[in-house]
Design a protein around this motif. Structure first.
Motif, PDB file in Angstrom:
ATOM      1  N   ALA A   1      43.700  39.753  38.635  1.00 46.95           N
ATOM      2  CA  ALA A   1      44.444  39.896  39.817  1.00 46.95           C
ATOM      3  C   ALA A   1      44.969  38.404  40.073  1.00 46.95           C
ATOM      4  CB  ALA A   1      43.896  40.389  41.133  1.00 46.95           C
TER       5      ALA A   1
ATOM      6  N   PHE B   1      46.486  35.714  43.033  1.00 41.66           N
ATOM      7  CA  PHE B   1      46.584  35.536  44.638  1.00 41.66           C
ATOM      8  C   PHE B   1      47.615  34.390  45.015  1.00 41.66           C
ATOM      9  CE2 PHE B   1      42.202  37.203  44.168  1.00 41.66           C
ATOM     10  CZ  PHE B   1      42.511  38.459  44.733  1.00 41.66           C
TER      11      PHE B   1
ATOM     12  N   LYS C   1      54.069  38.841  47.141  1.00 39.64           N
ATOM     13  CA  LYS C   1      53.198  39.613  47.510  1.00 39.64           C
ATOM     14  C   LYS C   1      53.914  41.232  46.680  1.00 39.64           C
ATOM     15  CE  LYS C   1      50.684  42.320  50.754  1.00 39.64           C
ATOM     16  NZ  LYS C   1      50.198  42.545  52.067  1.00 39.64           N
ATOM     17  N   ASP C   2      52.487  41.827  45.814  1.00 38.76           N
ATOM     18  CA  ASP C   2      53.016  42.929  45.092  1.00 38.76           C
ATOM     19  C   ASP C   2      53.945  42.491  43.983  1.00 38.76           C
ATOM     20  OD1 ASP C   2      51.015  44.341  46.596  1.00 38.76           O
ATOM     21  OD2 ASP C   2      52.721  44.973  48.212  1.00 38.76           O
TER      22      ASP C   2
ATOM     23  N   ARG D   1      49.263  41.936  38.823  1.00 34.10           N
ATOM     24  CA  ARG D   1      49.591  42.229  40.155  1.00 34.10           C
ATOM     25  C   ARG D   1      49.438  40.826  41.070  1.00 34.10           C
ATOM     26  NH1 ARG D   1      51.951  46.210  43.540  1.00 34.10           N
ATOM     27  NH2 ARG D   1      51.399  47.760  41.940  1.00 34.10           N
TER      28      ARG D   1
ATOM     29  N   TYR E   1      48.561  39.371  44.692  1.00 30.06           N
ATOM     30  CA  TYR E   1      48.184  39.735  45.993  1.00 30.06           C
ATOM     31  C   TYR E   1      48.297  38.692  47.012  1.00 30.06           C
ATOM     32  CZ  TYR E   1      46.044  43.645  43.700  1.00 30.06           C
ATOM     33  OH  TYR E   1      45.834  44.834  42.812  1.00 30.06           O
TER      34      TYR E   1
ATOM     35  N   ASP F   1      43.931  39.434  51.309  1.00 23.70           N
ATOM     36  CA  ASP F   1      43.346  40.384  50.708  1.00 23.70           C
ATOM     37  C   ASP F   1      42.166  40.068  49.495  1.00 23.70           C
ATOM     38  OD1 ASP F   1      44.844  41.855  52.467  1.00 23.70           O
ATOM     39  OD2 ASP F   1      46.341  41.901  50.900  1.00 23.70           O
TER      40      ASP F   1
ATOM     41  N   ILE G   1      40.112  42.795  47.284  1.00 28.80           N
ATOM     42  CA  ILE G   1      40.400  42.924  45.791  1.00 28.80           C
ATOM     43  C   ILE G   1      39.416  42.422  44.781  1.00 28.80           C
ATOM     44  CG2 ILE G   1      42.339  42.613  44.231  1.00 28.80           C
ATOM     45  CD1 ILE G   1      43.178  44.285  46.548  1.00 28.80           C
TER      46      ILE G   1
END
Lengths: 210, 210
Positions: A109, A111, A118-119, A126, A128, A132, A136
């Motif tokens: 992931a 961030f 986002k997304d 991906r 995030y 979150d 995650i």
């Protein structure tokens, strides 16, 4: 107790042995590996005994077998799940550099605080919201965080990672972070490498290997 | 003779003092700087005496003055001219990270072997063919080279830089390079940082600060 420096050398040996195997070599003596690593032969023999393998006097180390020992020691079988915080130039470069290159380093992931990211899928990974992170990190079983945010956000981001359950941090923000005992943190200062090279380009006669 | 470790610490102090000034602080005691740098106060006082400055017993160091001393020691007044070889993800990230951020680190040229990149302006910096490296290094008065090429090209590229007159190299290719005496080389192994963090995330109880 394993000193950090030992792990650094063993990680380096992994790349040297891998490069030797790629070049078609099957065996190597400690002094050959020592020369490539910039250490003494006795250090090589000591480190390889530490990870539980010995060379043969007349043939040296079997490189395939040696790589197995090194990887067993370093990785213990399972891949390690990473996340990166900060999807600027540096974060993207780290992601691109490690994506699908290393079977034990899996970046699960990324961030960022920018809602526009986002997304989004960046280099197959991906992105995030940093809000979150805790969820995650748990869901993806992430143990290691890479910080690639500006200085003023680094401390807060480290706290978010630690609160989320991260055990180890590699910090690329140009400010040293100190986290609480029982966590591993490595501060990587890219500016320092460039400033040091610049200093010695002007003061080579002053260079000491100490 | 100046040990590399001393220059690393002084480079780190430069960032710490800069961050303190940005936060509005004007003075700091050695123990405050020591805590941020992760060293002892006595080390701070020793290093600052080494660069020719002393704090006052009741007020500590004047941060503006201290920064001047540190920068005078590290940079000697002139900017240092760098080049980067390899304009993949990592080369571009280094270029973006340092472009216009640091008044003493000026990236004058990037080199690549891809003919499609020749004469392109990337992040404000011109890309040249690696075949023209020697000429451009002399023309632009470049002293320091950054290597961001794949493993199999790193040794050749280092030789091209050295033949061109480069005095210092920062090597990001994941293979240690040894160049001849009288040159400075810093091998930066990003994979090692990640592998080390992964190892200690699984073996935190084995972590020793040695």
């Amino acid at each position: 107790m394993t000193p950090k420096k030992t792990i650094e050398r063993i990680s380096l040996y992994r790349r040297i042995v891998g490069n030797l195997l790629l070049s078609g070599k099957k065996q190597a003596f400690s002094h050959e590996i020592a020369k490539l690593a910039g250490v003494k032969s006795s250090q090589i023999r000591h480190d390889f005994m530490f990870i539980g393998t010995n060379g043969r006097a007349n043939a040296g180390y079997d490189l395939q077998e040696l790589r197995g020992h090194i990887e067993g020691f370093l990785f213990g079988g399972d891949a390690d799940n990473f996340c990166i915080v900060g999807v600027g130039n540096l974060g993207r470069a780290i992601l691109a550099f490690f994506r699908a290159r290393h079977k034990n380093i899996v970046i699960k992931a990324v961030f960022d605080k920018d809602p526009a990211l986002k997304d989004r899928i960046i280099q197959g990974c991906r992105c995030y919201s940093i809000d979150d992170a805790s969820e995650i990190i748990k869901k993806e079983n992430i143990n290691i965080g890479i910080i690639a945010v500006p200085v003023e956000q680094a401390k807060l981001v480290a706290q978010i990672l630690v609160d989320g359950g991260i055990k180890s941090i590699v910090n690329f923000a140009p400010v040293p972070l100190n986290v609480r005992q029982g966590l591993f943190i490595e501060n990587v200062d890219l500016t320092m490498y460039l400033e040091k090279a610049a200093f010695f380009s002007r003061n080579l006669s002053k260079l000491s290997e100490v």
